[in-house]
Design an enzyme around this catalytic site. Structure first.
Site, mmCIF file in Angstrom:
data_model
loop_
_atom_site.group_PDB
_atom_site.id
_atom_site.type_symbol
_atom_site.label_atom_id
_atom_site.label_comp_id
_atom_site.label_asym_id
_atom_site.label_seq_id
_atom_site.Cartn_x
_atom_site.Cartn_y
_atom_site.Cartn_z
ATOM 1 N N PRO A 89 0.823 -1.218 0.000
ATOM 2 C CG PRO A 89 -0.079 -1.095 2.147
ATOM 3 C CD PRO A 89 0.661 -2.008 1.223
ATOM 4 C CD GLU A 116 0.980 -5.213 11.328
ATOM 5 O OE1 GLU A 116 1.149 -4.065 10.872
ATOM 6 O OE2 GLU A 116 -0.140 -5.667 11.601
ATOM 7 N NE ARG A 154 -7.611 -6.669 -20.491
ATOM 8 C CZ ARG A 154 -7.894 -5.585 -21.208
ATOM 9 N NH1 ARG A 154 -7.111 -4.530 -21.153
ATOM 10 N NH2 ARG A 154 -8.967 -5.548 -21.977
ATOM 11 C CG ASP A 169 -9.866 -1.778 -23.052
ATOM 12 O OD1 ASP A 169 -11.070 -1.901 -23.318
ATOM 13 O OD2 ASP A 169 -9.079 -2.733 -22.910
HETATM 14 N N1 SAM Z 1 1.473 -2.715 7.588
HETATM 15 C C1 SAM Z 1 1.402 -2.494 6.192
HETATM 16 C C2 SAM Z 1 1.207 -1.020 5.915
HETATM 17 O O1 SAM Z 1 0.371 -0.411 6.590
HETATM 18 O O2 SAM Z 1 1.835 -0.470 4.981
HETATM 19 C C3 SAM Z 1 0.244 -3.241 5.547
HETATM 20 C C4 SAM Z 1 0.427 -4.708 5.566
HETATM 21 S S1 SAM Z 1 -0.891 -5.535 4.731
HETATM 22 C C5 SAM Z 1 -1.933 -5.992 6.057
HETATM 23 C C6 SAM Z 1 -0.181 -7.067 4.225
HETATM 24 C C7 SAM Z 1 0.328 -7.104 2.789
HETATM 25 O O3 SAM Z 1 -0.725 -6.871 1.891
HETATM 26 C C8 SAM Z 1 1.383 -6.093 2.419
HETATM 27 O O4 SAM Z 1 2.658 -6.524 2.822
HETATM 28 C C9 SAM Z 1 1.241 -5.991 0.926
HETATM 29 O O5 SAM Z 1 1.989 -6.996 0.261
HETATM 30 C C10 SAM Z 1 -0.235 -6.281 0.705
HETATM 31 N N2 SAM Z 1 -1.054 -5.082 0.421
HETATM 32 C C11 SAM Z 1 -1.947 -4.518 1.272
HETATM 33 N N3 SAM Z 1 -2.545 -3.460 0.712
HETATM 34 C C12 SAM Z 1 -2.047 -3.351 -0.533
HETATM 35 C C13 SAM Z 1 -2.270 -2.436 -1.595
HETATM 36 N N4 SAM Z 1 -3.122 -1.423 -1.490
HETATM 37 N N5 SAM Z 1 -1.580 -2.615 -2.757
HETATM 38 C C14 SAM Z 1 -0.698 -3.630 -2.882
HETATM 39 N N6 SAM Z 1 -0.437 -4.518 -1.885
HETATM 40 C C15 SAM Z 1 -1.097 -4.396 -0.731
#
Ligand code: SAM
Length: 252
Positions: A89, A116, A154, A169
């Site tokens: 994220p 986490e 794709r 698209d």
């Molecule tokens: N503690 C982290 C933070 O707040 O940045 C979030 C951890 S999340 C619960 C677990 C995993 O989900 C991350 O390590 C990532 O690989 C994935 N993830 C969660 N949200 C994401 C997003 N918006 N885009 C891409 N990957 C995501």
């Protein structure tokens, strides 16, 4: 193209990529997708891949060594160069422009976090870039990786049939949103008729109408995209007519 995905749930990615366009791309040899489970590279009877965070607090953190060994194995599976992308994220937002850039590469390695997240030292040492699929938090990177795999697959040459062509698209056509689409029946007793122009057989008029709808929709729904695209004089005239028609002051 080859995509390797490091994940505690390789079956998730395999299933998500088994159907439709992505499944066909694999069948046609346009995409090779392989999952790699860090647990297979973890030591000890429990094959532990996570541990408590230093400093305390909730949750677990994915450990360096299983990921590192897993990544080394994935890298060695093919000689093509591959950026390592951590789905996070905190990464750069995924856009169609980024998707096009990734789709042009011979190979990608995607790293999915859980809990986490991943020990920061592993990210600093091994990851080339971080990509986010939106400003919200998922419980794992697998859904995000599946999104990248789908969007990239794709765009491989031959992945889409003519009927699914990506040219019109959203985001592809000068960065505009796609126009509305209609199919049979031409008249519906409750939901109305298909716009006359689409049944006129006049290809120039149809193209003009579609372009105007794309411009109008983008203006209505995502005006930020219009700021980024360079509109021709003809486009500006079409959009002005669309806006005037909406305001009831002219014709579209
Ligand atoms: N503690 C982290 C933070 O707040 O940045 C979030 C951890 S999340 C619960 C677990 C995993 O989900 C991350 O390590 C990532 O690989 C994935 N993830 C969660 N949200 C994401 C997003 N918006 N885009 C891409 N990957 C995501």
């Amino acid at each position: 193209m080859r995509i390797d995905v490091l994940t505690l749930f390789p079956e998730f990615i395999a299933q998500a990529a088994a159907v439709g366009v992505v499944g066909r791309a694999q069948e046609r040899g346009l995409l090779t997708l392989q999952g790699w489970n860090p647990r297979d590279y973890a030591e000890g009877g429990y094959r532990r891949v996570d541990d408590r965070p230093f400093g305390g607090g909730p949750g677990m953190v994915m450990m360096i060594e299983p990921l590192r060994a897993c990544l080394a194995a994935a890298r060695a599976a093919d000689s093509a160069p591959a950026p390592v992308i951590y789905l996070s994220p905190q990464g750069q937002p995924l856009t169609q422009r980024k998707v096009r850039e990734l789709a042009a590469r011979p190979r990608l390695i995607l790293l999915c976090g859980r809990y986490e997240g991943v020990d920061e030292r592993l990210l600093e040492a091994e990851v080339d870039e971080e990509i986010s699929i939106g400003d919200y938090v998922l419980s794992g990177g697998e859904l995000a990786a599946a999104v990248v795999v789908d969007a990239v697959a794709r765009l491989q040459d031959g992945a889409l049939g003519d009927a699914e062509s990506a040219v019109q698209d959203s985001f592809e056509n000068d960065g505009l949103l796609d126009c509305p689409h209609y199919t049979h029946p031409a008249q519906h007793p409750e939901l109305g008729d298909v716009p006359d122009v689409l049944r006129s057989g006049n290809h120039a008029a149809i193209a003009r109408w579609r372009r105007q709808q794309s411009l109008g929709r983008t203006w209505l729904r995502r005006p930020d995209l219009l700021d980024e695209s360079t509109l021709s004089k003809a486009d500006r005239a079409l959009l002005a007519a669309f806006r005037a028609a909406r305001d009831g002051q002219g014709e579209s």
